[in-house]
Scaffold this active site. Structure first.
Site, PDB file in Angstrom:
ATOM      1  N   SER A  19      49.602  36.965  53.235  1.00  0.00           N
ATOM      2  CA  SER A  19      48.813  35.941  52.260  1.00  0.00           C
ATOM      3  C   SER A  19      47.208  36.178  53.289  1.00  0.00           C
ATOM      4  O   SER A  19      47.316  36.383  54.285  1.00  0.00           O
ATOM      5  CB  SER A  19      48.842  34.556  52.642  1.00  0.00           C
ATOM      6  OG  SER A  19      50.516  34.064  52.005  1.00  0.00           O
ATOM      7  N   TYR A 155      45.361  38.977  33.763  1.00  0.00           N
ATOM      8  CA  TYR A 155      44.905  37.929  34.286  1.00  0.00           C
ATOM      9  C   TYR A 155      44.908  36.249  33.591  1.00  0.00           C
ATOM     10  O   TYR A 155      44.995  35.243  34.388  1.00  0.00           O
ATOM     11  CB  TYR A 155      43.353  37.987  34.866  1.00  0.00           C
ATOM     12  CG  TYR A 155      43.033  37.370  36.229  1.00  0.00           C
ATOM     13  CD1 TYR A 155      43.942  37.704  38.284  1.00  0.00           C
ATOM     14  CD2 TYR A 155      42.123  36.148  36.636  1.00  0.00           C
ATOM     15  CE1 TYR A 155      44.007  36.749  38.893  1.00  0.00           C
ATOM     16  CE2 TYR A 155      41.997  35.140  37.630  1.00  0.00           C
ATOM     17  CZ  TYR A 155      42.736  35.895  38.745  1.00  0.00           C
ATOM     18  OH  TYR A 155      42.847  34.859  39.893  1.00  0.00           O
ATOM     19  N   LYS A 162      40.487  30.165  37.433  1.00  0.00           N
ATOM     20  CA  LYS A 162      39.842  30.189  38.319  1.00  0.00           C
ATOM     21  C   LYS A 162      37.641  29.574  37.445  1.00  0.00           C
ATOM     22  O   LYS A 162      37.142  29.198  38.649  1.00  0.00           O
ATOM     23  CB  LYS A 162      39.579  31.833  38.667  1.00  0.00           C
ATOM     24  CG  LYS A 162      40.672  32.071  39.312  1.00  0.00           C
ATOM     25  CD  LYS A 162      40.630  31.659  40.924  1.00  0.00           C
ATOM     26  CE  LYS A 162      42.070  32.386  41.323  1.00  0.00           C
ATOM     27  NZ  LYS A 162      42.549  30.845  42.719  1.00  0.00           N
ATOM     28  N   ILE A 191      43.875  41.769  45.948  1.00  0.00           N
ATOM     29  CA  ILE A 191      44.815  42.331  47.698  1.00  0.00           C
ATOM     30  C   ILE A 191      45.821  42.398  47.271  1.00  0.00           C
ATOM     31  O   ILE A 191      45.929  40.956  46.230  1.00  0.00           O
ATOM     32  CB  ILE A 191      44.030  41.472  48.824  1.00  0.00           C
ATOM     33  CG1 ILE A 191      42.910  41.419  48.778  1.00  0.00           C
ATOM     34  CG2 ILE A 191      45.117  41.654  50.149  1.00  0.00           C
ATOM     35  CD1 ILE A 191      42.406  40.419  50.465  1.00  0.00           C
ATOM     36  N   LEU A 194      51.645  38.355  47.824  1.00  0.00           N
ATOM     37  CA  LEU A 194      52.890  37.473  46.707  1.00  0.00           C
ATOM     38  C   LEU A 194      52.367  37.324  45.329  1.00  0.00           C
ATOM     39  O   LEU A 194      52.856  37.663  44.215  1.00  0.00           O
ATOM     40  CB  LEU A 194      53.585  36.305  47.650  1.00  0.00           C
ATOM     41  CG  LEU A 194      55.290  35.794  46.915  1.00  0.00           C
ATOM     42  CD1 LEU A 194      55.518  37.010  46.998  1.00  0.00           C
ATOM     43  CD2 LEU A 194      55.107  34.121  47.353  1.00  0.00           C
ATOM     44  N   ALA A 195      51.301  36.687  45.592  1.00  0.00           N
ATOM     45  CA  ALA A 195      50.531  36.594  44.442  1.00  0.00           C
ATOM     46  C   ALA A 195      49.624  36.956  43.011  1.00  0.00           C
ATOM     47  O   ALA A 195      50.275  37.131  42.107  1.00  0.00           O
ATOM     48  CB  ALA A 195      49.543  34.816  44.124  1.00  0.00           C
TER      49      ALA A 195
END
Ligand code: NAD
Length: 255
Positions: A19, A155, A162, A191, A194-195
């Site tokens: 995370s 996305y 966002k 990166i 998990l998300a």
């Protein structure tokens, strides 16, 4: 090293050691901040608690940021335990997986609502709850991504959320500025977390970013943590309402 001695920070969004919240927690801890680290629910607790234990003086709390009642309970606990807060780190986002694949045109009403509620409204809710605990001012930091301003395939609704998050940062900065509370976003490069794994074609995103960015590599969690430590510190005292890129320069490229 950045000095955060005497500061108390609450960090939202710890799921596991990948995370971004964990990279930020380590850097704020290194700077001397006292940490309250939040995980979403009971299911996330065991992995998060193991990490939190590794940071002496840090404490774990549970809070689902889509619940006003849970936010109120959390901030009562924080007030009781710490008295005041200096830093809020909001490293939380969610959209239903089916809305992060395929054609944006098919975004569902419910997917749109959930993405904005969990990923954007929660920043307003936690900032409002934190402000009374910041009588001497403070720093609120959230996490965004380049898909807010340019179309990034897959996305989808998260890009729209966002964009709303970045606008929310500016409006909150104006609301909270007179109380000396600064509000900024860090726009991190991709990166593998998990998300991020929920977004279609993450592997391709990572490859394109590392091929095209001026530094020819991807960013890591601790580098995002370093920028968060700067934004948490008094060194960034005149910076508010901004989106700061920590993406190896990817966003400056036209081609
Ligand atoms: P992560 O999966 O480790 O963290 C996301 C966190 O959000 C998890 O801890 C999850 O439990 C939490 N969360 C989701 N719904 C919640 C709710 N209702 N209440 C409380 N917590 C909830 O992934 P991450 O990549 O570290 O994500 C952190 C932030 O960074 C997100 O805002 C994400 O959009 C942003 N970001 C990530 C990347 C990337 O590529 N990983 C890039 C730019 C920005």
């Amino acid at each position: 090293m950045i000095n955060l001695d005497g500061k108390t920070a609450v960090i939202f969004g710890l799921a596991n050691k990948r995370s971004i919240a964990w990279g930020i927690a380590q850097k704020l801890h290194e700077g001397g901040a006292k940490l309250a680290i939040c995980y979403q629910n009971e299911r996330m607790k065991s992995e998060a608690a193991g990490l939190i234990e590794a940071l002496p003086g840090a404490d774990g709390f549970q809070c689902d940021v889509s619940s006003d009642a849970e936010i109120a309970t959390l901030f009562e606990q924080l007030k009781e335990k710490y008295g005041k807060l200096d830093v809020v780190v909001h490293a939380v986002a969610f959209a239903p997986p089916e809305d992060l694949h395929g054609d944006f045109l098919n975004t569902s009403r419910e997917g749109f609502r959930i993405a904005h509620d969990v990923s954007v409204y929660s920043l307003i809710a936690v900032s409002r709850a934190a402000a009374p605990l910041m009588p001497e001012g403070g720093s609120v930091i959230t996490l965004t991504y380049f898909g807010a301003e340019k179309v990034v395939p897959h996305y989808n609704v998260m890009g729209v959320a966002k964009a709303s998050l970045e606008a929310t940062v500016r409006y909150l900065a104006n609301s909270l500025g007179p109380q000396k509370i600064r509000v900024n976003a860090i726009s991190a490069g991709p990166i593998k977390t998990l998300a991020a794994r929920g977004v279609g074609a993450l592997g391709e995103m990572l490859k394109v970013h590392s091929d095209k960015s001026p530094l020819r590599r991807n960013v890591d969690q601790l580098e995002v943590g370093g920028a968060a430590a700067f934004l948490a510190s008094d060194l960034s005292g005149a910076i508010t309402g901004e989106t700061i890129y920590v993406d190896c320069g990817y966003n400056i490229m036209g081609f």
